[in-house]
Scaffold this active site. Structure first.
Site, PDB file in Angstrom:
ATOM      1  N   ARG A  68      -1.422  39.683  25.229  1.00 30.62           N
ATOM      2  CA  ARG A  68      -2.731  40.044  24.654  1.00 30.62           C
ATOM      3  C   ARG A  68      -2.590  40.934  23.418  1.00 30.62           C
ATOM      4  NH1 ARG A  68      -5.317  42.647  28.685  1.00 30.62           N
ATOM      5  NH2 ARG A  68      -5.625  40.611  29.630  1.00 30.62           N
TER       6      ARG A  68
ATOM      7  N   CYS B  15      -9.434  63.666  31.936  1.00 30.11           N
ATOM      8  CA  CYS B  15      -8.263  63.263  32.735  1.00 30.11           C
ATOM      9  C   CYS B  15      -7.221  64.374  32.759  1.00 30.11           C
ATOM     10  CB  CYS B  15      -7.652  61.981  32.159  1.00 30.11           C
ATOM     11  SG  CYS B  15      -6.235  61.411  33.123  1.00 30.11           S
TER      12      CYS B  15
ATOM     13  N   CYS C 163     -10.451  43.034  37.078  1.00 29.59           N
ATOM     14  CA  CYS C 163      -9.284  43.866  36.736  1.00 29.59           C
ATOM     15  C   CYS C 163      -9.734  45.323  36.773  1.00 29.59           C
ATOM     16  CB  CYS C 163      -8.783  43.502  35.341  1.00 29.59           C
ATOM     17  SG  CYS C 163      -7.395  44.527  34.789  1.00 29.59           S
TER      18      CYS C 163
ATOM     19  N   CYS D  68      -1.291  43.359  34.852  1.00 22.34           N
ATOM     20  CA  CYS D  68      -1.548  43.387  33.423  1.00 22.34           C
ATOM     21  C   CYS D  68      -0.784  44.616  32.942  1.00 22.34           C
ATOM     22  CB  CYS D  68      -3.048  43.512  33.161  1.00 22.34           C
ATOM     23  SG  CYS D  68      -3.421  43.819  31.434  1.00 22.34           S
TER      24      CYS D  68
ATOM     25  N   CYS E  44     -12.534  44.107  32.928  1.00 22.35           N
ATOM     26  CA  CYS E  44     -11.597  45.173  33.305  1.00 22.35           C
ATOM     27  C   CYS E  44     -12.298  46.532  33.289  1.00 22.35           C
ATOM     28  CB  CYS E  44     -10.428  45.175  32.328  1.00 22.35           C
ATOM     29  SG  CYS E  44      -9.245  46.478  32.686  1.00 22.35           S
TER      30      CYS E  44
ATOM     31  N   CYS F  94      -1.156  62.230  28.347  1.00 21.82           N
ATOM     32  CA  CYS F  94      -0.677  61.143  27.475  1.00 21.82           C
ATOM     33  C   CYS F  94      -1.085  61.455  26.024  1.00 21.82           C
ATOM     34  CB  CYS F  94      -1.245  59.807  27.939  1.00 21.82           C
ATOM     35  SG  CYS F  94      -1.058  59.551  29.723  1.00 21.82           S
TER      36      CYS F  94
ATOM     37  N   CYS G 167      -4.026  59.672  24.025  1.00 23.41           N
ATOM     38  CA  CYS G 167      -5.269  59.335  24.714  1.00 23.41           C
ATOM     39  C   CYS G 167      -6.442  60.271  24.408  1.00 23.41           C
ATOM     40  CB  CYS G 167      -5.019  59.294  26.220  1.00 23.41           C
ATOM     41  SG  CYS G 167      -6.433  58.637  27.121  1.00 23.41           S
TER      42      CYS G 167
HETATM   43  N1  SAM Z   1      -5.807  56.188  33.347  1.00 20.19           N
HETATM   44  C1  SAM Z   1      -5.324  54.883  33.523  1.00 20.19           C
HETATM   45  C2  SAM Z   1      -3.901  54.729  33.111  1.00 20.19           C
HETATM   46  O1  SAM Z   1      -3.408  55.558  32.362  1.00 20.19           O
HETATM   47  O2  SAM Z   1      -3.265  53.774  33.540  1.00 20.19           O
HETATM   48  C3  SAM Z   1      -6.152  53.841  32.868  1.00 20.19           C
HETATM   49  C4  SAM Z   1      -6.735  53.996  31.507  1.00 20.19           C
HETATM   50  S1  SAM Z   1      -5.609  54.081  30.126  1.00 20.19           S
HETATM   51  C5  SAM Z   1      -6.724  54.539  28.896  1.00 20.19           C
HETATM   52  C6  SAM Z   1      -5.101  52.405  29.847  1.00 20.19           C
HETATM   53  C7  SAM Z   1      -4.144  52.125  28.717  1.00 20.19           C
HETATM   54  O3  SAM Z   1      -4.845  52.108  27.482  1.00 20.19           O
HETATM   55  C8  SAM Z   1      -2.998  53.073  28.461  1.00 20.19           C
HETATM   56  O4  SAM Z   1      -1.929  52.865  29.325  1.00 20.19           O
HETATM   57  C9  SAM Z   1      -2.617  52.746  27.032  1.00 20.19           C
HETATM   58  O5  SAM Z   1      -1.629  51.741  27.011  1.00 20.19           O
HETATM   59  C10 SAM Z   1      -3.921  52.241  26.428  1.00 20.19           C
HETATM   60  N2  SAM Z   1      -4.429  53.209  25.440  1.00 20.19           N
HETATM   61  C11 SAM Z   1      -5.099  54.338  25.718  1.00 20.19           C
HETATM   62  N3  SAM Z   1      -5.405  55.024  24.586  1.00 20.19           N
HETATM   63  C12 SAM Z   1      -4.927  54.284  23.562  1.00 20.19           C
HETATM   64  C13 SAM Z   1      -4.910  54.458  22.149  1.00 20.19           C
HETATM   65  N4  SAM Z   1      -5.442  55.537  21.572  1.00 20.19           N
HETATM   66  N5  SAM Z   1      -4.342  53.505  21.379  1.00 20.19           N
HETATM   67  C14 SAM Z   1      -3.791  52.406  21.970  1.00 20.19           C
HETATM   68  N6  SAM Z   1      -3.762  52.199  23.295  1.00 20.19           N
HETATM   69  C15 SAM Z   1      -4.311  53.123  24.096  1.00 20.19           C
HETATM   70  C1  DTB Z   2      -4.728  48.120  27.559  1.00 21.33           C
HETATM   71  O1  DTB Z   2      -3.513  47.838  27.488  1.00 21.33           O
HETATM   72  N1  DTB Z   2      -5.491  48.424  26.513  1.00 21.33           N
HETATM   73  C2  DTB Z   2      -6.841  48.735  26.938  1.00 21.33           C
HETATM   74  C3  DTB Z   2      -6.803  48.427  28.459  1.00 21.33           C
HETATM   75  N2  DTB Z   2      -5.429  48.132  28.687  1.00 21.33           N
HETATM   76  C4  DTB Z   2      -7.340  49.383  29.425  1.00 21.33           C
HETATM   77  C5  DTB Z   2      -7.307  50.084  26.559  1.00 21.33           C
HETATM   78  C6  DTB Z   2      -7.194  50.373  25.077  1.00 21.33           C
HETATM   79  C7  DTB Z   2      -7.783  51.708  24.824  1.00 21.33           C
HETATM   80  C8  DTB Z   2      -7.859  52.022  23.383  1.00 21.33           C
HETATM   81  C9  DTB Z   2      -8.397  53.374  23.112  1.00 21.33           C
HETATM   82  C10 DTB Z   2      -9.760  53.651  23.653  1.00 21.33           C
HETATM   83  O2  DTB Z   2     -10.704  52.837  23.452  1.00 21.33           O
HETATM   84  O3  DTB Z   2      -9.917  54.705  24.271  1.00 21.33           O
HETATM   85 FE1  SF4 Z   3      -5.415  59.801  31.695  1.00 19.27          FE
HETATM   86 FE2  SF4 Z   3      -5.544  58.615  29.308  1.00 19.27          FE
HETATM   87 FE3  SF4 Z   3      -3.156  59.051  30.449  1.00 19.27          FE
HETATM   88 FE4  SF4 Z   3      -4.832  57.189  31.509  1.00 19.27          FE
HETATM   89  S1  SF4 Z   3      -3.852  57.118  29.483  1.00 19.27           S
HETATM   90  S2  SF4 Z   3      -3.647  58.760  32.623  1.00 19.27           S
HETATM   91  S3  SF4 Z   3      -6.827  58.151  31.071  1.00 19.27           S
HETATM   92  S4  SF4 Z   3      -4.613  60.645  29.784  1.00 19.27           S
END
Ligand code: SAM
Ligand code: DTB
Ligand code: SF4
Length: 327
Positions: free
Chosen positions: A263, A56, A131, A191, A100, A60, A63
């Site tokens: 959730r 990506c 979703c 959500c 989702c 963030c 992530c």
């Molecule tokens: N790229 C899209 C976005 O950023 O909206 C969708 C995927 S993103 C992985 C969805 C959500 O997962 C993020 O907004 C964050 O709240 C959660 N998330 C991602 N990595 C995480 C982590 N290491 N621990 C907890 N929550 C996480």
């Molecule tokens: C949300 O709030 N939590 C989910 C879903 N929306 C997409 C994602 C959590 C991701 C946790 C880290 C991972 O598995 O990469």
């Molecule tokens: Fe990309 Fe992860 Fe940020 Fe979603 S949360 S925009 S997948 S870097």
């Protein structure tokens, strides 16, 4: 059940005051609100699938999927429809009512849309709520997704407006808020929640919930994630937030957004049964089920069902407005 009218003019001070209540008072208040709006023994289950993993362009700091950091994750292209259908069938079998699909990118490209639309249609055909979480979308793309049968869009604000710059630099908090308005305009349910444990203060947590609770309509689902620390990312070495703070965050979300599904999301692997039980008592009435989130592990179904049995909880079955308990 009594009717509780959602309120949209919360102040940060009010939110913080809830956080600072004695624990028992906070939980009593949250549980009272919860009982006025929901069956307190029913938990909705959603299942996650990563349809496009890693690589990506956003940065963030939490992530695993950002190309800015070396988390060791292998990036993949968008997966075939058959894999999505197979995973959705499994999820339904395990008791999920919502499926989702998450993609790691800033926004979907036009060439991706036909594939995503097929996925949404196929999942909907299985009588699951649909979703997606695809980052930023244009009004046209949101309209196409709605047309295909999309029920929910996951788009988190993640933290307070003030702390957001510490978490992400490649887009802004307001970019996220603008996308929520685009989705709402197309009558897609939201959500929308955030993450705790990213080094933010309690004031940031209160401000995040205030922003959510002051949206023109409360998000129908509010995921509260606890940071899953990912080696290689800037937040890899942060101390885990105290589970009592997670419970408090859930309770305040429940009080401020009484009719939303709150959730208990990422981070359950680090919680024992007692902490999870207090999350449910605080008003959490939804979880992610299945042994994977997007790229990290989650609690397996047998373990969840054992806890449900201990607590007398039931998995909620609902589709197209009807809510019942699973057999
Ligand atoms: N790229 C899209 C976005 O950023 O909206 C969708 C995927 S993103 C992985 C969805 C959500 O997962 C993020 O907004 C964050 O709240 C959660 N998330 C991602 N990595 C995480 C982590 N290491 N621990 C907890 N929550 C996480
Ligand atoms: C949300 O709030 N939590 C989910 C879903 N929306 C997409 C994602 C959590 C991701 C946790 C880290 C991972 O598995 O990469
Ligand atoms: Fe990309 Fe992860 Fe940020 Fe979603 S949360 S925009 S997948 S870097």
């Amino acid at each position: 059940m009594k009717h509780v009218t959602p309120y949209h003019n919360w102040t940060s001070e009010q939110a913080l005051k809830f956080f600072n209540l004695p624990f028992n008072d906070l939980l009593f208040q949250a549980q009272s609100v919860h009982r006025a709006c929901f069956d307190p023994n029913m938990i909705q289950m959603s299942s996650l699938l990563s349809i496009k993993t890693g690589g990506c362009e956003e940065d963030c700091s939490y992530c695993s999927q950002s190309s800015s950091y070396d988390s060791g994750l292998e990036a993949s292209k968008i997966i075939p429809l058959e894999q999505v259908v197979a995973a959705a069938k499994d999820a339904k079998q395990a008791g999920a009512t919502r499926f989702c699909m998450g993609a790691a990118w800033r926004n979907p490209k036009e060439r991706d849309m036909p594939k995503i639309i097929e996925m949404v249609k196929a999942v909907k055909n299985l009588e699951l709520e649909t979703c997606v979480t695809l980052g930023f979308v244009s009004p046209e793309q949101a309209g196409e997704l709605k047309e295909a049968g999309l029920d929910y869009y996951n788009h988190n604000i993640d933290t307070s407006q003030e702390y957001y710059k510490t978490v992400v630099s490649s887009h802004s908090f307001n970019d996220r808020i603008d996308t929520l308005a685009i989705l709402r305009d197309k009558k897609i349910k939201l959500c929308t929640g955030g993450i705790i444990g990213m080094g933010e203060t309690r004031i940031d947590r209160a401000n995040m919930l205030r922003t959510l609770a002051c949206l023109p309509k409360h998000p129908e689902s509010v995921p509260i994630n606890m940071l899953v620390p990912i080696p290689g990312t800037p937040f890899a070495d942060l101390d885990q937030v105290d589970s009592f703070e997670l419970i408090r965050t859930i309770a305040v979300a429940r009080i401020m957004m009484p009719r939303s599904y709150v959730r208990l999301s990422a981070g359950r692997m680090e919680l024992n049964d007692h902490a999870q039980s207090l999350c449910f008592l605080a008003g959490a009435n939804s979880i992610f089920c299945g042994d994977r989130l997007l790229t990290t592990r989650n609690v397996d179904n047998d373990t969840d069902m054992a806890l449900f049995k201990t607590l007398g909880l039931k998995a909620e079955q609902h589709f197209e407005g009807k809510v019942t308990a699973a057999e």
